[in-house]
Design a protein around this motif. Sequence first.
Motif, mmCIF file in Angstrom:
data_model
loop_
_atom_site.group_PDB
_atom_site.id
_atom_site.type_symbol
_atom_site.label_atom_id
_atom_site.label_comp_id
_atom_site.label_asym_id
_atom_site.label_seq_id
_atom_site.Cartn_x
_atom_site.Cartn_y
_atom_site.Cartn_z
ATOM 1 N N ALA A 172 0.691 -1.142 -0.113
ATOM 2 C CA ALA A 172 0.060 -0.109 -0.042
ATOM 3 C C ALA A 172 1.037 1.283 0.123
ATOM 4 O O ALA A 172 0.876 2.015 0.992
ATOM 5 N N VAL A 177 -1.255 2.888 -4.720
ATOM 6 C CA VAL A 177 -2.543 3.304 -4.512
ATOM 7 C C VAL A 177 -3.182 4.353 -5.418
ATOM 8 O O VAL A 177 -4.291 4.251 -5.849
ATOM 9 N N VAL A 212 0.270 4.430 2.658
ATOM 10 C CA VAL A 212 -0.972 4.759 2.633
ATOM 11 C C VAL A 212 -1.828 4.054 3.836
ATOM 12 O O VAL A 212 -1.805 2.819 3.715
ATOM 13 N N ARG A 213 -2.777 4.509 4.481
ATOM 14 C CA ARG A 213 -3.517 4.190 5.426
ATOM 15 C C ARG A 213 -5.054 4.323 5.139
ATOM 16 O O ARG A 213 -5.485 5.367 4.662
ATOM 17 N N ALA A 214 -5.880 3.593 5.913
ATOM 18 C CA ALA A 214 -7.104 3.711 5.775
ATOM 19 C C ALA A 214 -7.588 4.998 6.523
ATOM 20 O O ALA A 214 -6.894 5.270 7.481
ATOM 21 N N ASP A 216 -7.100 7.877 4.937
ATOM 22 C CA ASP A 216 -6.080 8.977 4.085
ATOM 23 C C ASP A 216 -6.818 9.383 2.865
ATOM 24 O O ASP A 216 -7.794 8.783 2.205
ATOM 25 N N VAL A 228 -9.440 6.585 1.255
ATOM 26 C CA VAL A 228 -9.095 5.141 1.350
ATOM 27 C C VAL A 228 -9.910 4.645 2.396
ATOM 28 O O VAL A 228 -9.924 4.927 3.465
ATOM 29 N N ASP A 230 -10.161 0.918 2.815
ATOM 30 C CA ASP A 230 -9.679 -0.252 3.349
ATOM 31 C C ASP A 230 -8.369 -0.259 2.494
ATOM 32 O O ASP A 230 -8.008 -0.309 1.451
ATOM 33 N N ALA A 231 -7.335 -0.174 3.432
ATOM 34 C CA ALA A 231 -5.794 -0.096 3.094
ATOM 35 C C ALA A 231 -5.148 -1.468 2.772
ATOM 36 O O ALA A 231 -3.882 -1.492 3.027
ATOM 37 N N ILE A 243 -7.269 -3.337 -1.900
ATOM 38 C CA ILE A 243 -7.418 -1.767 -1.571
ATOM 39 C C ILE A 243 -8.834 -1.616 -1.853
ATOM 40 O O ILE A 243 -9.158 -1.780 -3.089
#
Length: 249
Positions: A172, A177, A212-214, A216, A228, A230-231, A243
Amino acid sequence: MEDELIRRAQDLSARCGRTGSVTSTHFLTPAEARTLSDWAKWGTDCVFLLHGGYAGAERAVGFFLPDWMDESDFDPAETICALAGTAAFGAPGHRDWLGAIMGLGIGREWLGDILIEENRAVILCLASVQQHVLLNLDKVGRCGVKLRALSLADIVPPERAMSERSFSVHSARLDAVCAGAFRLSRSAAAEAIAAGLLSLNYAVCTKPDTAVRAGDVLSLRGRGKAAVLDAGTRESKKGRRFITVGVYQ
């Protein structure tokens, strides 16, 4: 600029703790709000919260609450106010309303979101400037306008259409992404990032390997914005991560 923002937050936090009263920032951009939210996890003993006057507001005021106050007792209406405006014989856009209000000598940081629907606007502002706008704004562009005070409880949050998009990546990282979210090739996504066209959480990011995180938010100039959802909590048998993003319409 970021250092100045943190120093101001430190002063507000210290005053809150010293006086036992609520302190607050001006309206923050999404990038500033993210910066203070991250800082507040370790930088203050006060409760820190963001409120823009209605659920889902893009611009928000940062509040520091003393230890005796519960979040449920907090009322943002003491700091944030709203105005409802109607234009006669025209439909001014966001830029028109913003320009007219700032033309009264009001800085952008004193204003929150401006919600537009046809010839009507809802304007979020700090309580300290509400009366000034109410008494002096009578024209936006070529249109005469009428304003009235509006309770925060009467604001109807705008509906933002979002379509979900899912894809798989090896990891990720930002370029992967971005490519999946905006349907680009990996190389095109990397070029856009290097050119400074991509913002991560409303701040330009030029590092393609950024994780990248959920939660973001990615904004690509000319392509739009995606959140985002679901990462990569699920993986394929070959180790690829799934993702899911929500692309704003």
